[in-house]
Scaffold this active site. Structure first.
Site, PDB file in Angstrom:
ATOM      1  N   ASN A   1      44.680 -53.539  -8.334  1.00  0.00           N
ATOM      2  CA  ASN A   1      45.304 -54.854  -8.123  1.00  0.00           C
ATOM      3  C   ASN A   1      46.241 -54.738  -6.917  1.00  0.00           C
ATOM      4  O   ASN A   1      47.315 -54.148  -7.022  1.00  0.00           O
ATOM      5  CB  ASN A   1      46.076 -55.245  -9.392  1.00  0.00           C
ATOM      6  CG  ASN A   1      46.874 -56.525  -9.209  1.00  0.00           C
ATOM      7  OD1 ASN A   1      46.705 -57.242  -8.217  1.00  0.00           O
ATOM      8  ND2 ASN A   1      47.752 -56.821 -10.167  1.00  0.00           N
TER       9      ASN A   1
ATOM     10  N   LYS B   1      47.906 -57.001  -5.553  1.00  0.00           N
ATOM     11  CA  LYS B   1      49.007 -57.981  -5.607  1.00  0.00           C
ATOM     12  C   LYS B   1      49.109 -58.696  -4.247  1.00  0.00           C
ATOM     13  O   LYS B   1      48.074 -58.899  -3.609  1.00  0.00           O
ATOM     14  CB  LYS B   1      50.307 -57.301  -6.041  1.00  0.00           C
ATOM     15  CG  LYS B   1      50.112 -56.496  -7.337  1.00  0.00           C
ATOM     16  CD  LYS B   1      51.378 -56.029  -7.982  1.00  0.00           C
ATOM     17  CE  LYS B   1      51.040 -55.277  -9.269  1.00  0.00           C
ATOM     18  NZ  LYS B   1      52.206 -54.893 -10.038  1.00  0.00           N
TER      19      LYS B   1
ATOM     20  N   HIS C   1      48.445 -61.936 -15.721  1.00  0.00           N
ATOM     21  CA  HIS C   1      49.251 -60.786 -15.301  1.00  0.00           C
ATOM     22  C   HIS C   1      50.727 -61.103 -15.561  1.00  0.00           C
ATOM     23  O   HIS C   1      51.150 -62.253 -15.399  1.00  0.00           O
ATOM     24  CB  HIS C   1      49.020 -60.486 -13.814  1.00  0.00           C
ATOM     25  CG  HIS C   1      49.613 -59.175 -13.408  1.00  0.00           C
ATOM     26  ND1 HIS C   1      50.957 -59.034 -13.182  1.00  0.00           N
ATOM     27  CD2 HIS C   1      49.069 -57.948 -13.251  1.00  0.00           C
ATOM     28  CE1 HIS C   1      51.209 -57.755 -12.878  1.00  0.00           C
ATOM     29  NE2 HIS C   1      50.081 -57.077 -12.916  1.00  0.00           N
TER      30      HIS C   1
ATOM     31  N   GLU D   1      53.269 -60.716 -13.899  1.00  0.00           N
ATOM     32  CA  GLU D   1      53.973 -61.340 -12.769  1.00  0.00           C
ATOM     33  C   GLU D   1      53.672 -62.841 -12.704  1.00  0.00           C
ATOM     34  O   GLU D   1      54.531 -63.632 -12.302  1.00  0.00           O
ATOM     35  CB  GLU D   1      53.595 -60.610 -11.468  1.00  0.00           C
ATOM     36  CG  GLU D   1      54.245 -59.222 -11.440  1.00  0.00           C
ATOM     37  CD  GLU D   1      53.493 -58.153 -10.687  1.00  0.00           C
ATOM     38  OE1 GLU D   1      52.598 -58.479  -9.893  1.00  0.00           O
ATOM     39  OE2 GLU D   1      53.809 -56.969 -10.906  1.00  0.00           O
TER      40      GLU D   1
ATOM     41  N   GLU E   1      49.321 -53.810 -20.183  1.00  0.00           N
ATOM     42  CA  GLU E   1      50.306 -53.421 -19.175  1.00  0.00           C
ATOM     43  C   GLU E   1      51.710 -53.678 -19.720  1.00  0.00           C
ATOM     44  O   GLU E   1      52.200 -54.823 -19.660  1.00  0.00           O
ATOM     45  CB  GLU E   1      50.112 -54.246 -17.904  1.00  0.00           C
ATOM     46  CG  GLU E   1      48.778 -54.041 -17.231  1.00  0.00           C
ATOM     47  CD  GLU E   1      48.849 -54.364 -15.743  1.00  0.00           C
ATOM     48  OE1 GLU E   1      48.514 -53.475 -14.947  1.00  0.00           O
ATOM     49  OE2 GLU E   1      49.245 -55.477 -15.381  1.00  0.00           O
TER      50      GLU E   1
ATOM     51  N   GLY F   1      55.432 -50.843 -11.915  1.00  0.00           N
ATOM     52  CA  GLY F   1      56.213 -50.619 -10.700  1.00  0.00           C
ATOM     53  C   GLY F   1      57.490 -49.826 -10.924  1.00  0.00           C
ATOM     54  O   GLY F   1      58.318 -49.719 -10.021  1.00  0.00           O
TER      55      GLY F   1
ATOM     56  N   SER G   1      52.322 -47.976 -13.602  1.00  0.00           N
ATOM     57  CA  SER G   1      52.675 -46.698 -12.965  1.00  0.00           C
ATOM     58  C   SER G   1      51.596 -45.620 -13.144  1.00  0.00           C
ATOM     59  O   SER G   1      51.907 -44.439 -13.320  1.00  0.00           O
ATOM     60  CB  SER G   1      54.036 -46.200 -13.471  1.00  0.00           C
ATOM     61  OG  SER G   1      55.050 -47.128 -13.099  1.00  0.00           O
TER      62      SER G   1
HETATM   63  P1  13P Z   1      51.913 -50.384 -10.809  1.00  0.00           P
HETATM   64  O1  13P Z   1      50.682 -49.489 -10.900  1.00  0.00           O
HETATM   65  O2  13P Z   1      52.442 -50.505  -9.434  1.00  0.00           O
HETATM   66  O3  13P Z   1      52.918 -50.005 -11.825  1.00  0.00           O
HETATM   67  O4  13P Z   1      51.411 -51.866 -11.187  1.00  0.00           O
HETATM   68  C1  13P Z   1      50.661 -52.053 -12.320  1.00  0.00           C
HETATM   69  C2  13P Z   1      50.119 -53.429 -12.309  1.00  0.00           C
HETATM   70  O5  13P Z   1      50.867 -54.397 -12.457  1.00  0.00           O
HETATM   71  C3  13P Z   1      48.675 -53.601 -12.089  1.00  0.00           C
HETATM   72  O6  13P Z   1      48.271 -54.891 -12.383  1.00  0.00           O
END
Ligand code: 13P
Length: 263
Positions: free
Chosen positions: A12, A14, A104, A106, A174, A180, A220
């Site tokens: 992803n 983003k 997601h 976010e 997740e 992150g 992560s």
């Molecule tokens: P990270 O791997 O940067 O922690 O992000 C995970 C994520 O949100 C994937 O959709």
């Protein structure tokens, strides 16, 4: 990871890489996969670029027959009409996307997407021939209040109740606190929640769906921790954020069977 479910490593991106950068990145990724003799039969690798990159990435995948599947990061609940700024699932199908992320954390946080919206988006994806990857996960506060499984199980139940049995979906667990942060869940923590999610699928959609649905872990994920997750029975892949933007790191994650066997 059960042998009957083909593992999926999904990157992803983003809101990173514009369409020009995406071309350079996918070219490097393709070269690195080839160089490392990546086996695309054994593991499926997906990339999830921003909308504006999809056409460029699709063209590269097709032109060079790359071992990559394509997905988008979101879609509209509607298929067409007066919805300024939204993107229809039918447009994503026309770009040969296989997958689309839904819910997601976010998007749940930034755009107030609730379970009803996520259910509508999963329905829109299925209606347009896309496989939705439904993201679920608890925040730190949820974890303290309810423990790890309740919120993700409730988020999944809300969507499963709104779609027919036999619908082809992928689930991504997740934990919001792991995204992150550099602090991934432990394989035990992730496995416990993924098992609870699989049992939820069994209860609401039956044994066949429970056995065939892929459940990914995200938060992560790195080349140094992927093997621990992939050894677990109920984890069938990873949804990778930051590490998917580093070609060498992402390829090392995709080649997890090598790490699993040498550990
Ligand atoms: P990270 O791997 O940067 O922690 O992000 C995970 C994520 O949100 C994937 O959709």
């Amino acid at each position: 990871m059960a042998t009957t479910r083909r593992p999926l490593i999904a990157g992803n991106w983003k809101m990173n890489l514009n369409h020009l950068q995406s071309i350079a990145f996918v070219q490097k990724l393709a070269w690195a996969l080839k160089d490392k003799k990546f086996n695309g039969q054994e593991v499926e690798v997906g990339v999830f670029p921003p909308f504006t990159d999809l056409r460029s990435v699709q063209t590269l995948i097709n032109a060079d027959d790359l071992p990559l599947t394509l997905g988008a990061q979101d879609l509209s609940v509607h298929d067409e009409g007066a919805h300024t700024g939204d993107i229809s699932g039918s447009f994503l199908s026309a770009l040969e996307c296989t997958y689309v992320l839904v819910g997601h954390s976010e998007r749940r946080a930034d755009h107030h997407e609730d379970d009803d919206t996520c259910a509508g988006k999963v329905q829109a994806a299925l209606r347009n021939g896309l496989t939705p990857i439904l993201c679920v996960g608890e925040t730190t506060e949820d974890l303290e209040k309810f423990g790890a499984s309740k919120v993700p199980v409730d988020q999944l139940s809300a969507v499963l109740s709104a779609i027919p049995q036999g619908s082809d979906i992928v689930v991504a667990y997740e934990p919001v606190w792991a995204i992150g942060s550099g602090q991934a869940a432990t394989p035990d923590q992730a496995e416990d929640v993924c098992r609870a999610l699989r049992e939820t699928i069994r209860t609401l959609h039956g044994d066949d769906a429970a056995e065939s649905t892929r459940i990914l872990y995200g938060g992560s994920v790195k080349s140094t921790n992927i093997a621990g997750f992939m050894k677990r029975e109920n984890i069938d892949g990873a949804l990778v954020g930051g590490a998917s933007l580093d070609v060498d790191e992402f390829v090392a994650i995709a080649r997890f069977p090598q790490h699993v066997s040498v550990e």
